[in-house]
Motif scaffolding. Structure first.
Motif, PDB file in Angstrom:
ATOM      1  N   HIS A 199       0.816  -1.220   0.000  1.00 51.42           N
ATOM      2  CA  HIS A 199       0.000   0.000   0.000  1.00 51.42           C
ATOM      3  C   HIS A 199       0.848   1.268   0.000  1.00 51.42           C
ATOM      4  O   HIS A 199       0.331   2.362   0.278  1.00 51.42           O
ATOM      5  N   ARG A 200       2.118   1.129  -0.345  1.00 51.59           N
ATOM      6  CA  ARG A 200       3.061   2.241  -0.244  1.00 51.59           C
ATOM      7  C   ARG A 200       2.547   3.510  -0.918  1.00 51.59           C
ATOM      8  O   ARG A 200       2.512   4.587  -0.300  1.00 51.59           O
ATOM      9  N   ASP A 201       2.160   3.414  -2.181  1.00 48.77           N
ATOM     10  CA  ASP A 201       1.768   4.609  -2.931  1.00 48.77           C
ATOM     11  C   ASP A 201       0.523   5.269  -2.341  1.00 48.77           C
ATOM     12  O   ASP A 201       0.434   6.507  -2.269  1.00 48.77           O
ATOM     13  N   ARG A 202      -0.412   4.461  -1.904  1.00 49.32           N
ATOM     14  CA  ARG A 202      -1.630   5.016  -1.324  1.00 49.32           C
ATOM     15  C   ARG A 202      -1.353   5.648   0.032  1.00 49.32           C
ATOM     16  O   ARG A 202      -1.943   6.673   0.383  1.00 49.32           O
ATOM     17  N   LEU A 203      -0.460   5.046   0.787  1.00 52.54           N
ATOM     18  CA  LEU A 203      -0.093   5.635   2.073  1.00 52.54           C
ATOM     19  C   LEU A 203       0.583   6.991   1.887  1.00 52.54           C
ATOM     20  O   LEU A 203       0.307   7.952   2.622  1.00 52.54           O
ATOM     21  N   LEU A 204       1.462   7.067   0.897  1.00 53.25           N
ATOM     22  CA  LEU A 204       2.174   8.319   0.641  1.00 53.25           C
ATOM     23  C   LEU A 204       1.256   9.403   0.074  1.00 53.25           C
ATOM     24  O   LEU A 204       1.591  10.588   0.112  1.00 53.25           O
ATOM     25  N   ALA A 205       0.093   8.986  -0.442  1.00 49.07           N
ATOM     26  CA  ALA A 205      -0.840   9.949  -1.038  1.00 49.07           C
ATOM     27  C   ALA A 205      -1.784  10.560  -0.013  1.00 49.07           C
ATOM     28  O   ALA A 205      -2.469  11.543  -0.312  1.00 49.07           O
ATOM     29  N   ILE A 206      -1.818  10.008   1.196  1.00 49.79           N
ATOM     30  CA  ILE A 206      -2.743  10.523   2.213  1.00 49.79           C
ATOM     31  C   ILE A 206      -2.270  11.892   2.699  1.00 49.79           C
ATOM     32  O   ILE A 206      -1.101  12.076   3.042  1.00 49.79           O
ATOM     33  N   SER A 207      -3.185  12.843   2.755  1.00 48.84           N
ATOM     34  CA  SER A 207      -2.852  14.176   3.261  1.00 48.84           C
ATOM     35  C   SER A 207      -3.235  14.296   4.729  1.00 48.84           C
ATOM     36  O   SER A 207      -4.015  13.499   5.261  1.00 48.84           O
ATOM     37  N   GLY A 208      -2.712  15.318   5.363  1.00 49.13           N
ATOM     38  CA  GLY A 208      -3.017  15.547   6.768  1.00 49.13           C
ATOM     39  C   GLY A 208      -4.494  15.762   7.023  1.00 49.13           C
ATOM     40  O   GLY A 208      -5.048  15.250   7.998  1.00 49.13           O
ATOM     41  N   ILE A 209      -5.169  16.501   6.137  1.00 50.09           N
ATOM     42  CA  ILE A 209      -6.594  16.764   6.347  1.00 50.09           C
ATOM     43  C   ILE A 209      -7.408  15.500   6.127  1.00 50.09           C
ATOM     44  O   ILE A 209      -8.465  15.318   6.752  1.00 50.09           O
ATOM     45  N   GLU A 210      -6.949  14.605   5.256  1.00 44.69           N
ATOM     46  CA  GLU A 210      -7.637  13.322   5.081  1.00 44.69           C
ATOM     47  C   GLU A 210      -7.533  12.483   6.350  1.00 44.69           C
ATOM     48  O   GLU A 210      -8.502  11.816   6.753  1.00 44.69           O
ATOM     49  N   VAL A 211      -6.372  12.501   6.977  1.00 44.61           N
ATOM     50  CA  VAL A 211      -6.200  11.804   8.253  1.00 44.61           C
ATOM     51  C   VAL A 211      -7.136  12.412   9.294  1.00 44.61           C
ATOM     52  O   VAL A 211      -7.793  11.695  10.071  1.00 44.61           O
ATOM     53  N   TYR A 212      -7.210  13.733   9.314  1.00 48.40           N
ATOM     54  CA  TYR A 212      -8.078  14.425  10.268  1.00 48.40           C
ATOM     55  C   TYR A 212      -9.535  14.034  10.047  1.00 48.40           C
ATOM     56  O   TYR A 212     -10.262  13.699  10.991  1.00 48.40           O
ATOM     57  N   ARG A 213      -9.966  14.073   8.803  1.00 49.13           N
ATOM     58  CA  ARG A 213     -11.357  13.724   8.492  1.00 49.13           C
ATOM     59  C   ARG A 213     -11.666  12.268   8.837  1.00 49.13           C
ATOM     60  O   ARG A 213     -12.756  11.958   9.359  1.00 49.13           O
ATOM     61  N   ALA A 214     -10.723  11.384   8.550  1.00 48.16           N
ATOM     62  CA  ALA A 214     -10.933   9.966   8.851  1.00 48.16           C
ATOM     63  C   ALA A 214     -11.059   9.747  10.357  1.00 48.16           C
ATOM     64  O   ALA A 214     -11.909   8.976  10.826  1.00 48.16           O
ATOM     65  N   GLY A 215     -10.206  10.429  11.126  1.00 46.61           N
ATOM     66  CA  GLY A 215     -10.278  10.314  12.576  1.00 46.61           C
ATOM     67  C   GLY A 215     -11.587  10.861  13.120  1.00 46.61           C
ATOM     68  O   GLY A 215     -12.211  10.251  13.993  1.00 46.61           O
ATOM     69  N   ALA A 216     -12.013  12.019  12.595  1.00 46.40           N
ATOM     70  CA  ALA A 216     -13.274  12.614  13.035  1.00 46.40           C
ATOM     71  C   ALA A 216     -14.444  11.688  12.725  1.00 46.40           C
ATOM     72  O   ALA A 216     -15.338  11.483  13.558  1.00 46.40           O
ATOM     73  N   GLU A 217     -14.438  11.102  11.538  1.00 48.34           N
ATOM     74  CA  GLU A 217     -15.517  10.203  11.142  1.00 48.34           C
ATOM     75  C   GLU A 217     -15.554   8.964  12.029  1.00 48.34           C
ATOM     76  O   GLU A 217     -16.630   8.513  12.457  1.00 48.34           O
ATOM     77  N   ALA A 218     -14.375   8.413  12.329  1.00 45.65           N
ATOM     78  CA  ALA A 218     -14.317   7.225  13.176  1.00 45.65           C
ATOM     79  C   ALA A 218     -14.850   7.520  14.583  1.00 45.65           C
ATOM     80  O   ALA A 218     -15.583   6.711  15.169  1.00 45.65           O
ATOM     81  N   ILE A 219     -14.478   8.672  15.123  1.00 42.42           N
ATOM     82  CA  ILE A 219     -14.965   9.053  16.454  1.00 42.42           C
ATOM     83  C   ILE A 219     -16.476   9.238  16.439  1.00 42.42           C
ATOM     84  O   ILE A 219     -17.189   8.744  17.321  1.00 42.42           O
ATOM     85  N   LEU A 220     -16.989   9.918  15.433  1.00 41.83           N
ATOM     86  CA  LEU A 220     -18.428  10.157  15.364  1.00 41.83           C
ATOM     87  C   LEU A 220     -19.198   8.860  15.113  1.00 41.83           C
ATOM     88  O   LEU A 220     -20.305   8.682  15.640  1.00 41.83           O
TER      89      LEU A 220
END
Length: 227
Positions: free
Chosen positions: A192-213
């Motif tokens: 998953h190297r290429d997909r991992l390197l493509a993740i942006s900080g705001i995508e991580v933020y949104r994913a975390g927010a969604e998981a919490i909600l």
């Protein structure tokens, strides 16, 4: 700038100083703000700041309090239900932190302790209560939302401060590189190297927010089923 600042000599107060600090943080996002620079922007001697704030941390605390209150106020006006408003709040916290990175970067280590911060707490508790949470479940959900918002928004702001070419939209990669590490012993990272390197900080933020909600929504449904 100095001309408009001089006109404020007679009415220099805490809010005028905080507003000037936020404006400097917005227009010069990668510079650490000093009382000297702030005094120049306001057209007053830097020592005038000390009549209103004990030190820079005290001033930063007040600025963070204004941002906290603004995030809660904006989110409260968002359409939809309790989850929609909490999502709007989480995203607004990130946006304001990125807009004022030298202030937002301090959010994880300086507690605002002011009316704006308390208003944000009240907003979160109100929306969680509207979702059906109470007691320990309510407080755990509050802790998850508040802690995530402060830590992750500060991390996004820190990235902006660290990189001269960074846009203030959270687009900096979450993982910039794996360097010279041989990935063969790590098959999933390698795959998953290429997909991992493509993740942006705001995508991580949104994913975390969604998981919490998502987790909070499940907890709220469980509470409702026991009633």
């Amino acid at each position: 700038m100095s001309g408009s600042g001089r006109s404020q000599r007679g009415r220099l107060d805490r809010r005028v100083i905080v507003d000037a600090l936020l404006e400097l943080a917005r227009t010069d996002p990668r510079s650490r703000i000093t009382f000297k620079r702030l005094g120049e922007a306001l057209g007053v001697d830097a020592t005038a700041m000390y009549r209103h704030f004990r030190n820079k941390d005290d001033l930063t605390r007040a600025a963070l309090d204004v941002l906290a209150g603004a995030a809660a106020r904006d989110a409260a006006a968002a359409p939809g239900g309790w989850r929609d408003r909490l999502e709007a709040y989480l995203l607004r916290v990130a946006e304001l932190s990125l807009e004022h990175p030298s202030i937002g970067a301090e959010g994880a280590v300086i507690d605002p302790v002011g009316p704006g911060d308390v208003a944000a707490d009240e907003f979160i508790l109100t929306e969680l209560s509207a979702g059906g949470l109470a007691g320990d479940a309510l407080i755990r959900a509050y802790a998850a939302i508040s802690g995530f918002a402060l830590a992750q928004s500060a991390a996004l702001a820190q990235e902006v401060m660290a990189r001269a070419d960074a846009a203030r939209d959270g687009s900096i990669p979450w993982i910039s590189t794996f360097g010279a590490v041989d990935l063969s012993p790590f098959p999933l990272v390698s795959a998953h190297r290429d997909r991992l390197l493509a993740i942006s900080g705001i995508e991580v933020y949104r994913a975390g927010a969604e998981a919490i909600l998502d987790s909070i929504e499940r907890a709220a449904a469980a509470e409702a089923s026991r009633v």
